[in-house]
Write a protein that holds these residues in place. Sequence first.
Motif, PDB file in Angstrom:
ATOM      1  N   ILE A  21      34.368  37.156  45.152  1.00 36.05           N
ATOM      2  CA  ILE A  21      33.817  35.943  45.778  1.00 36.05           C
ATOM      3  C   ILE A  21      34.241  34.707  44.993  1.00 36.05           C
ATOM      4  CG2 ILE A  21      31.676  34.697  46.285  1.00 36.05           C
ATOM      5  CD1 ILE A  21      30.437  37.546  46.832  1.00 36.05           C
ATOM      6  N   ASN A  22      34.156  34.766  43.670  1.00 30.13           N
ATOM      7  CA  ASN A  22      34.579  33.622  42.858  1.00 30.13           C
ATOM      8  C   ASN A  22      36.084  33.392  42.966  1.00 30.13           C
ATOM      9  OD1 ASN A  22      32.112  32.809  41.945  1.00 30.13           O
ATOM     10  ND2 ASN A  22      32.201  34.003  40.073  1.00 30.13           N
ATOM     11  N   GLY A  23      36.845  34.471  43.141  1.00 32.95           N
ATOM     12  CA  GLY A  23      38.279  34.318  43.344  1.00 32.95           C
ATOM     13  C   GLY A  23      38.589  33.535  44.604  1.00 32.95           C
ATOM     14  N   ARG A  24      37.837  33.816  45.658  1.00 32.31           N
ATOM     15  CA  ARG A  24      38.022  33.068  46.909  1.00 32.31           C
ATOM     16  C   ARG A  24      37.633  31.605  46.729  1.00 32.31           C
ATOM     17  NH1 ARG A  24      40.601  31.075  50.198  1.00 32.31           N
ATOM     18  NH2 ARG A  24      39.885  30.724  52.293  1.00 32.31           N
ATOM     19  N   LEU A  25      36.519  31.358  46.050  1.00 24.37           N
ATOM     20  CA  LEU A  25      36.102  29.979  45.775  1.00 24.37           C
ATOM     21  C   LEU A  25      37.148  29.275  44.900  1.00 24.37           C
ATOM     22  CD1 LEU A  25      33.991  27.765  46.073  1.00 24.37           C
ATOM     23  CD2 LEU A  25      32.762  28.765  44.130  1.00 24.37           C
ATOM     24  N   ARG A  29      38.675  25.657  45.536  1.00 23.18           N
ATOM     25  CA  ARG A  29      38.202  24.553  44.694  1.00 23.18           C
ATOM     26  C   ARG A  29      38.731  24.539  43.274  1.00 23.18           C
ATOM     27  NH1 ARG A  29      37.227  22.204  48.945  1.00 23.18           N
ATOM     28  NH2 ARG A  29      35.262  22.513  49.985  1.00 23.18           N
ATOM     29  N   GLY A  30      39.332  25.637  42.805  1.00 22.26           N
ATOM     30  CA  GLY A  30      39.834  25.695  41.433  1.00 22.26           C
ATOM     31  C   GLY A  30      38.938  26.571  40.566  1.00 22.26           C
ATOM     32  N   ALA A  31      39.543  27.126  39.516  1.00 26.40           N
ATOM     33  CA  ALA A  31      38.833  28.086  38.665  1.00 26.40           C
ATOM     34  C   ALA A  31      37.651  27.462  37.927  1.00 26.40           C
ATOM     35  CB  ALA A  31      39.805  28.715  37.670  1.00 26.40           C
ATOM     36  N   PHE A  86      41.942  37.222  39.865  1.00 26.62           N
ATOM     37  CA  PHE A  86      41.612  38.132  40.967  1.00 26.62           C
ATOM     38  C   PHE A  86      42.399  37.838  42.233  1.00 26.62           C
ATOM     39  CE2 PHE A  86      38.647  40.620  38.821  1.00 26.62           C
ATOM     40  CZ  PHE A  86      38.075  41.554  39.672  1.00 26.62           C
ATOM     41  N   PRO A  87      42.423  36.596  42.735  1.00 25.15           N
ATOM     42  CA  PRO A  87      43.174  36.375  43.971  1.00 25.15           C
ATOM     43  C   PRO A  87      44.689  36.449  43.788  1.00 25.15           C
ATOM     44  CG  PRO A  87      42.244  34.308  43.190  1.00 25.15           C
ATOM     45  CD  PRO A  87      41.698  35.398  42.314  1.00 25.15           C
ATOM     46  N   ARG A  88      45.159  36.383  42.556  1.00 24.46           N
ATOM     47  CA  ARG A  88      46.596  36.373  42.310  1.00 24.46           C
ATOM     48  C   ARG A  88      47.189  37.759  42.099  1.00 24.46           C
ATOM     49  NH1 ARG A  88      44.440  31.714  41.170  1.00 24.46           N
ATOM     50  NH2 ARG A  88      45.632  29.792  41.407  1.00 24.46           N
ATOM     51  N   ILE A  89      46.453  38.658  41.455  1.00 26.90           N
ATOM     52  CA  ILE A  89      47.012  39.988  41.191  1.00 26.90           C
ATOM     53  C   ILE A  89      46.197  41.102  41.832  1.00 26.90           C
ATOM     54  CG2 ILE A  89      48.158  39.235  39.078  1.00 26.90           C
ATOM     55  CD1 ILE A  89      46.013  40.676  37.465  1.00 26.90           C
ATOM     56  N   GLY A  90      45.108  40.760  42.509  1.00 26.17           N
ATOM     57  CA  GLY A  90      44.320  41.757  43.223  1.00 26.17           C
ATOM     58  C   GLY A  90      43.166  42.305  42.397  1.00 26.17           C
ATOM     59  N   SER A  94      43.277  43.545  38.442  1.00 23.47           N
ATOM     60  CA  SER A  94      42.416  42.700  37.620  1.00 23.47           C
ATOM     61  C   SER A  94      41.354  43.538  36.927  1.00 23.47           C
ATOM     62  CB  SER A  94      41.727  41.630  38.467  1.00 23.47           C
ATOM     63  OG  SER A  94      42.656  40.765  39.038  1.00 23.47           O
ATOM     64  N   GLY A  95      40.711  44.405  37.697  1.00 24.04           N
ATOM     65  CA  GLY A  95      39.674  45.255  37.118  1.00 24.04           C
ATOM     66  C   GLY A  95      40.217  46.138  36.017  1.00 24.04           C
ATOM     67  N   LEU A  96      41.367  46.747  36.245  1.00 18.68           N
ATOM     68  CA  LEU A  96      41.965  47.618  35.228  1.00 18.68           C
ATOM     69  C   LEU A  96      42.317  46.833  33.969  1.00 18.68           C
ATOM     70  CD1 LEU A  96      43.030  50.382  34.389  1.00 18.68           C
ATOM     71  CD2 LEU A  96      45.206  49.766  35.430  1.00 18.68           C
ATOM     72  N   LEU A  97      42.921  45.668  34.138  1.00 17.78           N
ATOM     73  CA  LEU A  97      43.286  44.868  32.974  1.00 17.78           C
ATOM     74  C   LEU A  97      42.055  44.380  32.212  1.00 17.78           C
ATOM     75  CD1 LEU A  97      46.210  42.913  34.620  1.00 17.78           C
ATOM     76  CD2 LEU A  97      46.408  44.555  32.743  1.00 17.78           C
TER      77      LEU A  97
END
Length: 140
Positions: A21-25, A29-31, A86-90, A94-97
């Motif tokens: 959800i924050n990735g979509r925001l 709007r920016g990180a 999250f929105p850039r690499i999935g 992201s979770g694994l890293l």
Amino acid sequence: MLGAVFIALIGGAAVGMSRSINGRLTMDRGAFTASAWNHWIGFLLLTVYVLLFHRVGLPLLSDVPFFFFVGGVIGACFVVISSYVFPRIGAARSGLLIIGGQMITGLLIDLARGTAQFHPGQLAGVALILTGIYLTRYTR
């Protein structure tokens, strides 16, 4: 113990959902804006919880050493970083890293503090984490 495991799994699912959800925001709007909203809403929710259920009001923090607040700074950085990646690499990568970074850092902290004894299995575990990161990034 099974209850704690179930609660931890729910916590992990909540982290995954909030990062998504924050990735979509972040994309809209920016990180830093996404992180600011995340922390403001969390602050308000926790303040209401403490005031309603602890009935002691918010505790004074004047006797807490300054460096104890570094965890909050690190947490805010984590939210910004994860919202950005999250929105850039999935979600899976992201979770694994993120989990890989947590495991490696946890091991290093345990070794530095002397709370864990070194054994070859730890090196094997770190090697497996790094291999998993490599495989998700460079293989198709």
